[in-house]
Design a protein around this motif. Structure first.
Motif, PDB file in Angstrom:
ATOM      1  N   ASP A  44      -8.465   4.415  -5.711  1.00  0.00           N
ATOM      2  CA  ASP A  44      -7.367   3.439  -5.720  1.00  0.00           C
ATOM      3  C   ASP A  44      -7.161   2.825  -4.329  1.00  0.00           C
ATOM      4  O   ASP A  44      -6.963   1.613  -4.194  1.00  0.00           O
ATOM      5  N   GLY A  45      -7.211   3.671  -3.297  1.00  0.00           N
ATOM      6  CA  GLY A  45      -7.020   3.162  -1.947  1.00  0.00           C
ATOM      7  C   GLY A  45      -8.145   2.247  -1.504  1.00  0.00           C
ATOM      8  O   GLY A  45      -7.913   1.197  -0.898  1.00  0.00           O
ATOM      9  N   TYR A 100      -7.866  -1.027  -3.281  1.00  0.00           N
ATOM     10  CA  TYR A 100      -6.786  -1.840  -2.711  1.00  0.00           C
ATOM     11  C   TYR A 100      -7.228  -2.474  -1.393  1.00  0.00           C
ATOM     12  O   TYR A 100      -6.977  -3.658  -1.138  1.00  0.00           O
ATOM     13  N   VAL A 151       2.254   1.635  -3.478  1.00  0.00           N
ATOM     14  CA  VAL A 151       1.219   2.116  -4.400  1.00  0.00           C
ATOM     15  C   VAL A 151       0.984   3.604  -4.216  1.00  0.00           C
ATOM     16  O   VAL A 151       0.900   4.372  -5.183  1.00  0.00           O
ATOM     17  N   GLY A 152       0.884   4.042  -2.958  1.00  0.00           N
ATOM     18  CA  GLY A 152       0.642   5.458  -2.699  1.00  0.00           C
ATOM     19  C   GLY A 152       1.779   6.349  -3.152  1.00  0.00           C
ATOM     20  O   GLY A 152       1.557   7.423  -3.722  1.00  0.00           O
ATOM     21  N   GLY A 180       0.824  -1.208   0.000  1.00  0.00           N
ATOM     22  CA  GLY A 180       0.000   0.000   0.000  1.00  0.00           C
ATOM     23  C   GLY A 180       0.856   1.255   0.000  1.00  0.00           C
ATOM     24  O   GLY A 180       0.549   2.231  -0.700  1.00  0.00           O
ATOM     25  N   ALA A 205      -2.298   3.702   0.403  1.00  0.00           N
ATOM     26  CA  ALA A 205      -2.469   3.692  -1.047  1.00  0.00           C
ATOM     27  C   ALA A 205      -3.128   4.962  -1.559  1.00  0.00           C
ATOM     28  O   ALA A 205      -2.976   5.321  -2.735  1.00  0.00           O
TER      29      ALA A 205
END
Length: 266
Positions: free
Chosen positions: A74-75, A78, A57-58, A54, A149
């Motif tokens: 997106d978060g 995820y 990704v962030g 995560g 994320a």
């Protein structure tokens, strides 16, 4: 009066242990049995992996190219895809199926069985012990993995709150369901994985009716509704999701209690 009658008359009567005390006693026994270094390490590593990914990704997202809404999406996606679909059911299964299932298989359940306690406290204690261990291993990575994320954009708190509610209530519901599964089947973990993969993973795509019988659908709905994100599936209101997950938990414990009353323990 015969000597046998006299002995029966003078034998001490075993008083049934009160519900709260019985639940506490069973809880202590069960939680000691299901907690092991191997389980905690393996499932904790899975949660740590979610948090690390995560964060990656962030940090790899380009804020200039993505709006805040896109980052929140997106978060939430995820948290849904890794947390609610993988971590929550798997972690809950491992501990809940072992809570009474392992004790029955290795013969140690008889020690609780012979005590003057009701069957409902034993079922409730198993679910409480399973949820106690599972909740931090499910909620922490789902919330922080999804939040990381989003890269903490404005409004990301809604995604974190939705992840918290969905993971917590989902874990409790799965724990109750898999306690029942552990009493119904030998090698309950294999049956639980089959349920997670075949029913919650595949069968729910067959139509709305099948989806309504999926715990995952209601947990995901809570995340979607609280985070105010459309994740691309049929959603239910937060109230309906809470009611269904709570009702599933209660029904699972009632059935587990009935099973305990009729099971042969040796």
């Amino acid at each position: 009066m015969s000597s046998s009658a006299t002995a029966a008359a003078t034998a001490p009567v075993r008083r049934r242990v009160g519900t709260v005390r019985a639940t506490t006693l069973c809880y202590r026994v069960v939680i000691r049995q299901i907690v092991s270094a191997g389980r905690i390490a393996a499932l904790g590593a899975l949660g740590a992996l979610m948090i690390v990914v995560g964060w990656v990704v962030g940090n790899s997202s380009n804020r200039g190219a993505n709006s805040s809404a896109g980052m929140i999406f997106d978060g939430a996606s995820y948290a849904d895809g890794f947390g609610l679909i993988v971590i929550v059911p798997i972690v809950s299964l491992v501990f809940a199926a072992a809570s009474l299932g392992d004790a029955r298989d290795d013969g140690t359940l008889v020690y609780l069985w012979l005590r003057p306690i009701g069957r409902a406290p034993l079922a409730v204690a198993a679910a409480l012990a399973s949820a106690t261990v599972s909740l931090p291993l499910c909620v922490v990575p789902t919330v922080f993995g999804g939040w990381l994320a989003t890269d903490f954009v404005a409004g990301s708190g809604r995604a974190a709150l939705g992840s918290l509610a969905a993971a917590a209530l989902g874990t409790v519901a799965y724990s109750c369901l898999f306690v029942l599964l552990g009493l119904l089947f030998r090698k309950a973990v294999l049956w639980g994985i089959a349920y997670i993969l075949l029913w919650e993973g595949l069968a729910v795509g067959l139509g709305d009716f099948a989806e309504r019988l999926s715990l995952r659908g209601y947990a995901r709905s809570m995340l979607s509704q609280i985070a105010e994100v459309d994740l691309g599936f049929t959603t239910y209101s937060v109230g309906i999701s809470v009611i269904v997950l709570a009702a599933t938990s209660a029904a699972s414990l009632a059935l587990a209690t009935a099973r305990l009353r009729n099971i042969n323990v040796d």
